[in-house]
Design an enzyme around this catalytic site. Structure first.
Site, PDB file in Angstrom:
ATOM      1  CB  SER A 104      -0.911   0.011   1.230  1.00  0.00           C
ATOM      2  OG  SER A 104      -1.598   1.238   1.350  1.00  0.00           O
ATOM      3  CE1 TYR A 132      -6.549   5.403  -2.612  1.00  0.00           C
ATOM      4  CE2 TYR A 132      -4.600   5.119  -1.232  1.00  0.00           C
ATOM      5  CZ  TYR A 132      -5.931   4.835  -1.516  1.00  0.00           C
ATOM      6  OH  TYR A 132      -6.629   3.977  -0.694  1.00  0.00           O
ATOM      7  CB  THR A 158      -6.612   3.082  -5.646  1.00  0.00           C
ATOM      8  OG1 THR A 158      -5.913   1.977  -5.058  1.00  0.00           O
ATOM      9  CG2 THR A 158      -8.003   3.159  -5.035  1.00  0.00           C
ATOM     10  CE  LYS A 226      -7.373  -2.420  -4.057  1.00  0.00           C
ATOM     11  NZ  LYS A 226      -8.464  -1.607  -3.479  1.00  0.00           N
ATOM     12  CB  SER A 248     -11.421  -3.887  -5.813  1.00  0.00           C
ATOM     13  OG  SER A 248     -11.287  -3.547  -4.448  1.00  0.00           O
ATOM     14  CG  HIS A 250     -11.251   0.949  -1.171  1.00  0.00           C
ATOM     15  ND1 HIS A 250     -10.589   1.732  -2.075  1.00  0.00           N
ATOM     16  CD2 HIS A 250     -10.544   1.059  -0.017  1.00  0.00           C
ATOM     17  CE1 HIS A 250      -9.543   2.312  -1.492  1.00  0.00           C
ATOM     18  NE2 HIS A 250      -9.496   1.906  -0.247  1.00  0.00           N
ATOM     19  NE  ARG A 253     -10.754   0.217   4.717  1.00  0.00           N
ATOM     20  CZ  ARG A 253     -10.672   0.416   6.032  1.00  0.00           C
ATOM     21  NH1 ARG A 253     -11.376  -0.351   6.862  1.00  0.00           N
ATOM     22  NH2 ARG A 253      -9.888   1.353   6.510  1.00  0.00           N
ATOM     23  CG  ASP A 281      -9.624  -6.718  -3.687  1.00  0.00           C
ATOM     24  OD1 ASP A 281     -10.711  -6.156  -3.958  1.00  0.00           O
ATOM     25  OD2 ASP A 281      -8.584  -6.050  -3.473  1.00  0.00           O
ATOM     26  N   GLY A 282     -12.158  -8.853  -2.252  1.00  0.00           N
ATOM     27  CA  GLY A 282     -13.353  -8.510  -1.498  1.00  0.00           C
ATOM     28  C   GLY A 282     -14.101  -9.733  -1.011  1.00  0.00           C
ATOM     29  N   GLY A 283     -13.998 -10.031   0.298  1.00  0.00           N
ATOM     30  CA  GLY A 283     -14.778 -11.107   0.895  1.00  0.00           C
ATOM     31  C   GLY A 283     -14.201 -12.494   0.762  1.00  0.00           C
TER      32      GLY A 283
END
Length: 357
Positions: A104, A132, A158, A226, A248, A250, A253, A281-283
């Site tokens: 990150s 970012y 992102t 992303k 994604s 996020h 979030r 991604d996610g979960g």
């Protein structure tokens, strides 16, 4: 390694309440975050039988980088809240598992130290840098140069954050800054830095597809976008030269109205039509989740929060343990599903739960 539910409970007991809620929480009513996990529970795998899976392999490559399985570690912030070694320990744990680590931009360890830690374990460890895009081009340019100097092999841009999501758990704890002496180290010594020498990460409503062209001009690294959820944006990503996309929301979030990433995947798979890799991604909490996502068109799948729980409880070894468990579950699911190679996974093997009764 204990179950992820038990591991998260152990992590919760070790973490400061504000720090646990920062990692565990989502935006708004946390609908998107919860739906990410529930989406996997709504589907089932239709197994094939009498198929030889003896020589099965789940090794793959992601944009040319080798991986022991179709899994990568998604970017998450502030790992020193979880462990004193922070992202150094995460990097070592991921390298030991032999997969790609997306570091990150909001890491509490600078990117050059992250890649160094990874390569202490595996000299061929692959680290990607999450970016970012900043409003000032010179700031973005310097971040790219740092990632390149550190030996990162891709940039993950992102694109779903023109503003920060509203997170009630953080407001409840008044958690909006890192503890004293802890910083987002990649933002150190950049234009606009404060008295601490560390600049805040800025979100911008001005970013457009034109910024992607500028990034292509500034780096030869592959660019992964992303935060793609709409099939129209997936098509635009291909047209504007993205090397891959990451489906994604996020981790739930940002936009609480966003769909579960698994629900968004089929339409995006159709839109991309095999032209570039699709990550998700996610979960993702089990190896069976990975298999379902691959069958619906994902090239590889990212995990975030489970890695943080492993880091909190066991440092680098805890991270490796989470990933090794995931690998074992993927292999077991493929064996029981009668699937010998990843290329054999396809939507015909997926049904809604209850539909096969």
């Amino acid at each position: 390694m204990t179950s992820l539910v038990a591991l998260e409970q152990q992590a919760k007991e070790l973490l400061e309440p504000a720090h646990y809620d920062f990692f565990a929480g989502g935006a708004g009513d946390e609908l998107a975050m919860a739906d990410n996990e529930q989406a996997f529970r709504r589907l089932a795998l239709l197994p094939r039988v009498l198929r030889d899976t003896t020589d099965r392999s789940i090794a793959t490559d992601l944009l040319g980088d080798p991986s022991t399985m179709p899994v990568f570690v998604s970017p998450t912030a502030f790992h020193r809240l979880a462990h004193q070694e922070g992202e150094r320990a995460t990097a070592r744990g991921v390298a030991a598992a032999g997969i790609v680590h997306i570091a990150s931009m909001a890491a509490t360890v600078a990117i050059d130290e992250v890649t160094t830690a990874a390569r202490e374990v595996d000299r061929d460890a692959r680290v990607w840098f999450q970016l970012y895009v900043q409003p000032e081009p010179e700031v973005t340019d310097e971040l790219i140069r740092r990632a390149e100097r550190a030996g990162c092999t891709a940039l993950v841009v992102t694109v779903d954050s023109p503003a920060l999501g509203h997170r009630a758990r953080d407001d409840h704890h008044n958690f909006h800054d890192l503890p004293a002496g802890m910083y987002a180290e990649n933002m150190r010594d950049l234009p606009g830095a404060t008295g601490s020498g560390v600049r805040r990460i800025a979100m911008s409503t001005e970013l457009t597809w034109d910024h992607l062209h500028r990034l292509h001009e500034k780096t030869r690294l592959p660019l992964v976008l992303k935060g793609i959820l709409h099939p129209g944006d997936a098509r635009l990503a291909v047209e504007h030269g993205a090397d891959a996309i990451l489906v994604s929301n996020h981790g739930g979030r940002q936009l609480d109205l966003a769909p579960a990433t698994l629900d968004a995947l089929p339409a995006i798979t159709t839109a991309v039509a095999g032209r570039i890799p699709i990550f998700l991604d996610g979960g993702v909490r089990r190896g069976s989740d990975v298999v379902l996502a691959l069958a619906l068109g994902a090239t590889a799948v990212g995990v975030g929060r489970p890695v943080l729980w492993g880091l909190t409880v066991g440092g680098a070894k805890g991270v490796t343990g989470v990933l090794d468990n995931l690998r074992a579950e993927i292999e077991h699911t493929l064996t029981l599903g009668g699937v010998a190679t990843l290329s054999k996974l396809n939507p015909s093997l997926v049904t809604t739960r209850g539909a096969a009764r």
